[in-house]
Design a protein around this motif. Sequence first.
Motif, PDB file in Angstrom:
ATOM      1  N   VAL A 147       0.860  -1.186   0.000  1.00  0.00           N
ATOM      2  CA  VAL A 147       0.000   0.000   0.000  1.00  0.00           C
ATOM      3  C   VAL A 147       0.893   1.232   0.000  1.00  0.00           C
ATOM      4  O   VAL A 147       1.856   1.305   0.755  1.00  0.00           O
ATOM      5  CB  VAL A 147      -0.907   0.046   1.249  1.00  0.00           C
ATOM      6  CG1 VAL A 147      -1.750   1.317   1.259  1.00  0.00           C
ATOM      7  CG2 VAL A 147      -1.793  -1.182   1.322  1.00  0.00           C
ATOM      8  N   GLU A 148       0.593   2.169  -0.874  1.00  0.00           N
ATOM      9  CA  GLU A 148       1.364   3.418  -0.930  1.00  0.00           C
ATOM     10  C   GLU A 148       0.408   4.586  -0.845  1.00  0.00           C
ATOM     11  O   GLU A 148      -0.447   4.749  -1.714  1.00  0.00           O
ATOM     12  CB  GLU A 148       2.095   3.523  -2.274  1.00  0.00           C
ATOM     13  CG  GLU A 148       3.490   2.948  -2.273  1.00  0.00           C
ATOM     14  CD  GLU A 148       4.149   3.225  -3.627  1.00  0.00           C
ATOM     15  OE1 GLU A 148       4.743   2.295  -4.169  1.00  0.00           O
ATOM     16  OE2 GLU A 148       4.020   4.364  -4.125  1.00  0.00           O
ATOM     17  N   ARG A 192       0.368   8.686  -0.794  1.00  0.00           N
ATOM     18  CA  ARG A 192       1.223   9.845  -1.066  1.00  0.00           C
ATOM     19  C   ARG A 192       0.420  11.135  -0.900  1.00  0.00           C
ATOM     20  O   ARG A 192      -0.466  11.418  -1.699  1.00  0.00           O
ATOM     21  CB  ARG A 192       1.776   9.778  -2.493  1.00  0.00           C
ATOM     22  CG  ARG A 192       2.810   8.682  -2.719  1.00  0.00           C
ATOM     23  CD  ARG A 192       4.139   9.003  -2.041  1.00  0.00           C
ATOM     24  NE  ARG A 192       5.040   7.862  -2.112  1.00  0.00           N
ATOM     25  CZ  ARG A 192       5.093   6.890  -1.199  1.00  0.00           C
ATOM     26  NH1 ARG A 192       4.302   6.931  -0.139  1.00  0.00           N
ATOM     27  NH2 ARG A 192       5.924   5.886  -1.340  1.00  0.00           N
ATOM     28  N   SER A 202       1.287  10.347   4.170  1.00  0.00           N
ATOM     29  CA  SER A 202       2.103   9.544   3.260  1.00  0.00           C
ATOM     30  C   SER A 202       2.660   8.370   4.041  1.00  0.00           C
ATOM     31  O   SER A 202       3.251   8.560   5.101  1.00  0.00           O
ATOM     32  CB  SER A 202       3.264  10.360   2.699  1.00  0.00           C
ATOM     33  OG  SER A 202       2.776  11.453   1.962  1.00  0.00           O
ATOM     34  N   LEU A 203       2.430   7.177   3.563  1.00  0.00           N
ATOM     35  CA  LEU A 203       3.056   6.028   4.210  1.00  0.00           C
ATOM     36  C   LEU A 203       3.078   4.830   3.273  1.00  0.00           C
ATOM     37  O   LEU A 203       2.347   4.779   2.285  1.00  0.00           O
ATOM     38  CB  LEU A 203       2.385   5.677   5.542  1.00  0.00           C
ATOM     39  CG  LEU A 203       0.890   5.433   5.631  1.00  0.00           C
ATOM     40  CD1 LEU A 203       0.541   4.014   5.232  1.00  0.00           C
ATOM     41  CD2 LEU A 203       0.444   5.632   7.079  1.00  0.00           C
ATOM     42  N   ASP A 204       3.958   3.891   3.584  1.00  0.00           N
ATOM     43  CA  ASP A 204       4.076   2.656   2.816  1.00  0.00           C
ATOM     44  C   ASP A 204       3.836   1.484   3.738  1.00  0.00           C
ATOM     45  O   ASP A 204       4.400   1.433   4.829  1.00  0.00           O
ATOM     46  CB  ASP A 204       5.479   2.519   2.225  1.00  0.00           C
ATOM     47  CG  ASP A 204       5.734   3.548   1.152  1.00  0.00           C
ATOM     48  OD1 ASP A 204       5.418   3.260  -0.005  1.00  0.00           O
ATOM     49  OD2 ASP A 204       6.222   4.658   1.498  1.00  0.00           O
ATOM     50  N   ILE A 205       3.026   0.575   3.282  1.00  0.00           N
ATOM     51  CA  ILE A 205       2.809  -0.654   4.043  1.00  0.00           C
ATOM     52  C   ILE A 205       3.421  -1.781   3.229  1.00  0.00           C
ATOM     53  O   ILE A 205       3.132  -1.933   2.030  1.00  0.00           O
ATOM     54  CB  ILE A 205       1.307  -0.871   4.314  1.00  0.00           C
ATOM     55  CG1 ILE A 205       0.787   0.262   5.216  1.00  0.00           C
ATOM     56  CG2 ILE A 205       1.079  -2.228   4.956  1.00  0.00           C
ATOM     57  CD1 ILE A 205      -0.715   0.372   5.291  1.00  0.00           C
ATOM     58  N   ASP A 206       4.323  -2.530   3.875  1.00  0.00           N
ATOM     59  CA  ASP A 206       5.090  -3.546   3.152  1.00  0.00           C
ATOM     60  C   ASP A 206       4.299  -4.836   3.021  1.00  0.00           C
ATOM     61  O   ASP A 206       3.464  -5.164   3.869  1.00  0.00           O
ATOM     62  CB  ASP A 206       6.405  -3.843   3.883  1.00  0.00           C
ATOM     63  CG  ASP A 206       7.255  -2.597   4.031  1.00  0.00           C
ATOM     64  OD1 ASP A 206       7.160  -1.712   3.154  1.00  0.00           O
ATOM     65  OD2 ASP A 206       7.998  -2.490   5.039  1.00  0.00           O
ATOM     66  N   ARG A 207       4.608  -5.578   1.967  1.00  0.00           N
ATOM     67  CA  ARG A 207       3.987  -6.872   1.751  1.00  0.00           C
ATOM     68  C   ARG A 207       4.321  -7.811   2.911  1.00  0.00           C
ATOM     69  O   ARG A 207       5.476  -7.898   3.338  1.00  0.00           O
ATOM     70  CB  ARG A 207       4.504  -7.469   0.442  1.00  0.00           C
ATOM     71  CG  ARG A 207       3.817  -8.730  -0.007  1.00  0.00           C
ATOM     72  CD  ARG A 207       4.340  -9.124  -1.378  1.00  0.00           C
ATOM     73  NE  ARG A 207       3.961  -8.140  -2.386  1.00  0.00           N
ATOM     74  CZ  ARG A 207       2.769  -8.138  -2.992  1.00  0.00           C
ATOM     75  NH1 ARG A 207       1.873  -9.050  -2.702  1.00  0.00           N
ATOM     76  NH2 ARG A 207       2.479  -7.227  -3.888  1.00  0.00           N
ATOM     77  N   SER A 247      -2.161   3.860  -3.873  1.00  0.00           N
ATOM     78  CA  SER A 247      -1.977   2.684  -4.715  1.00  0.00           C
ATOM     79  C   SER A 247      -1.901   1.438  -3.856  1.00  0.00           C
ATOM     80  O   SER A 247      -1.358   1.455  -2.752  1.00  0.00           O
ATOM     81  CB  SER A 247      -0.752   2.774  -5.612  1.00  0.00           C
ATOM     82  OG  SER A 247       0.059   3.834  -5.269  1.00  0.00           O
TER      83      SER A 247
END
Lengths: 218, 363
Positions: free
Chosen positions: B2-3, B5, B25-30, B63
Motif C-alpha cells: 500500500v502506498e 502519497r 504519506s506512508l508505505d505498508i510492506d507486503r 496505490s
Amino acid sequence: MSWSELGPLLGQALGQTLYMVVGTLLVGGVLGLVLGVALYVSRPRNLLPNRAVAGVLNVLVNTVRPIPFIIFVTAVQPAAIAVTGTSYGPTYALFAMAVMATFATSRIVEQNLVALDPGVVEAARAMGAGPVRIITTVLIPEALGPLILGYTFLFVAIVDMSAVVGAVAGGGLGNFAIVYGYQRYDYAVTWLTVAVIVVIVQLAQALGNLLARRVLRR
Amino acid sequence: MVELRGVTKEFTDGRTRVRAVDDVSLDIDRGEIFGVIGYSGAGKSTLVRLINALEAPTAGTVSVDGTVLTGLPERRLRPARAGVGFIFQQFNLLSSRTVAGNVAYPLTVAGWDRASKAARVAELLDFVGLADKAGQRPSQLSGGQKQRVGIARALATSPALLLADEATSALDPETTRDVLDLLRRVNRELGVTIVVITHEMSVVTYLCDRVAVMDGGRVVELGDVYDIFANPREPVTRRFIATALHDRPRPDVVERLLERHQGRIVTVAVSDETATSTAITDVLRHHGVDSAIVYGGITEVGARPFGSLTLELTGAPDDVRTAIADLAARTEVVDHGGAGTPPGGPSGPDGPGGRATGTEAAR
C-alpha cells in the motif's frame, strides 16, 4: 330488497373489491418498490447519490400523496379513461388506485431501507458489489421483514381506497354499501358490508404478521 | 503493498468542512501487520476506507499492490475492492443469509460457480473453526464467532491485503485474543498483509510489526512497534503506551511506596539489550546492594521484553549511589529518593527525558 336478491350483488361487489385491491397491490406495490428504492439510493452520500433525481422524486411524491383520494380519483379521470378505455367500473378505478398506491408504497419502502444498518451496504461495497446487486441481494432481503409489514399496512389502505372509488363509479363493496345501504336507509346492509371488509382486513393482517414473523425469526 | 502519497480527505457536512485525513504519506510492506492507532475521530477509519477505495481522496494518491486507485472510475474500482478483504467492528454480516451464505457472498460477486463456491466456503469455515455453523444464522452466533465469519468472508477471494477496522473493539478481552490469534494465523499461514485499525495499544503490541499513530487526521509517529514504545516522541503516543502498560507508579503511589519502605526507591526501565532484568540484578549485586521489587511490570512488545521495575534498594549509601549511576549508564532510571535522600529525578544514557513518567504518562 330481500337478502336473496342482495346476496349475489354482495358477492359480485366482494369480487370487484378483491380484484381492485389485489390489482392495486401488485401494480402499485411493484412500482412503489422501484420508486422507493430510487428515493433511497439517490439520497446524499448513498449508493447512487443524485441531487437532481432525489429532488424531483421528492417533490413528485410530496405533491401527489397529500391529495385527498376522492379528489385524486376525479382529477385523474382523463388519464384513467385514456389508459383503461372505460369511464366506470373496477378496472377504471384501479388506475387511480395503483397510481396513489405507488406513491404511498414508495415512502414505506424508503423508510424501511433508511432504517437498515448502513454497515451491511458498506460491507457489500467493500466486496466489490455494484449498486444493482446491492439493491437486489442486500437491501431488499435485509429489509424484507419490515417490508412485509409495510405492505400489509398498505393492503389495508388500499381496501380503504377501494371503498372510496365506490362513490365515483368504481364498483365494489364501497359502492354496494352506498347504493343498497346508505341510499336506502338500510343499516343492516351497511353493517354487513362493514363486517365483510373487517374480515378481509383481519385475514390480510394475520397473513402479513405470519410472513413477517417467519422472515424476522432468522 | 500500500502506498499513500500526500493523501487528504475532506468531508463537507452542511457548511462546515472537516479534514478527516490530512496529508498522510506512508508505505505498508507486503507481508507485514501494520497498525494504525488513534482516538475516535483521529481519521483512522477514513484512512482505511481510502485504502480500499470506499472513499476517494480529496488530494494525493493511493496505490494498492502496484495499482494506482486514485482517479479510477467506479467500474474499475469494484474489482480492486474485491481484491482487498475488509472486516468491521460491527461485523456487518447479512442477517438474511446463513453463515455459509455470508462467506459465499463475495464469491457470488466474483462470479464463481456453485460447486467451487461450496468447496471454498467449506475450506474457509474450516480455517476459522466454524465448520459446524455453516447452516446457522448470524444472529445465533456469539460476537467472536460473528467476527470469525467476517474474517472467513473477507478471505474468500484470497486477497493479498486484509483491512481490519476496529475488528476486536466490540469483543471481550478473551475473544479479542482469539480473533487476534486468528489474524496472526492469516498473516503467517496465508501470507496476507494486514492493516489493523484500533484504539487499543494492547492490540498493537500483541499483533503489529509497525504502527502509525494518528492524531487530528495526521500520522504523528510511525515506526517499529518496539521503537515507538521505547522512544515515543508525541504526547498522544505516550498516552496510548500508558494505557497498555501500568508498570510505572503514579506520584501518589510513589508517595505510599516511600512511606511503606525504608530503602531508596528507583524505577528502572527494562529493555532487551543493556538492561534485561538479569543485567539489572547483576549490577546491583556487583555493588553489594540489596533490592526488592515493589512495583512494576514487564510485557512483550514486538516479541521483546519491555517495561520497568520499581525497586527498593538497601545498602551502604555510597554503594547505592554508585549502583544507581551504573544503572543510569545502561538504561533510564528514575530516582524517587527515600532512605534520607531527596528524589533525583529521571536520568539515563540519553540524559533526562526518555520515557515520560508521572502525571503525563498516567494521563
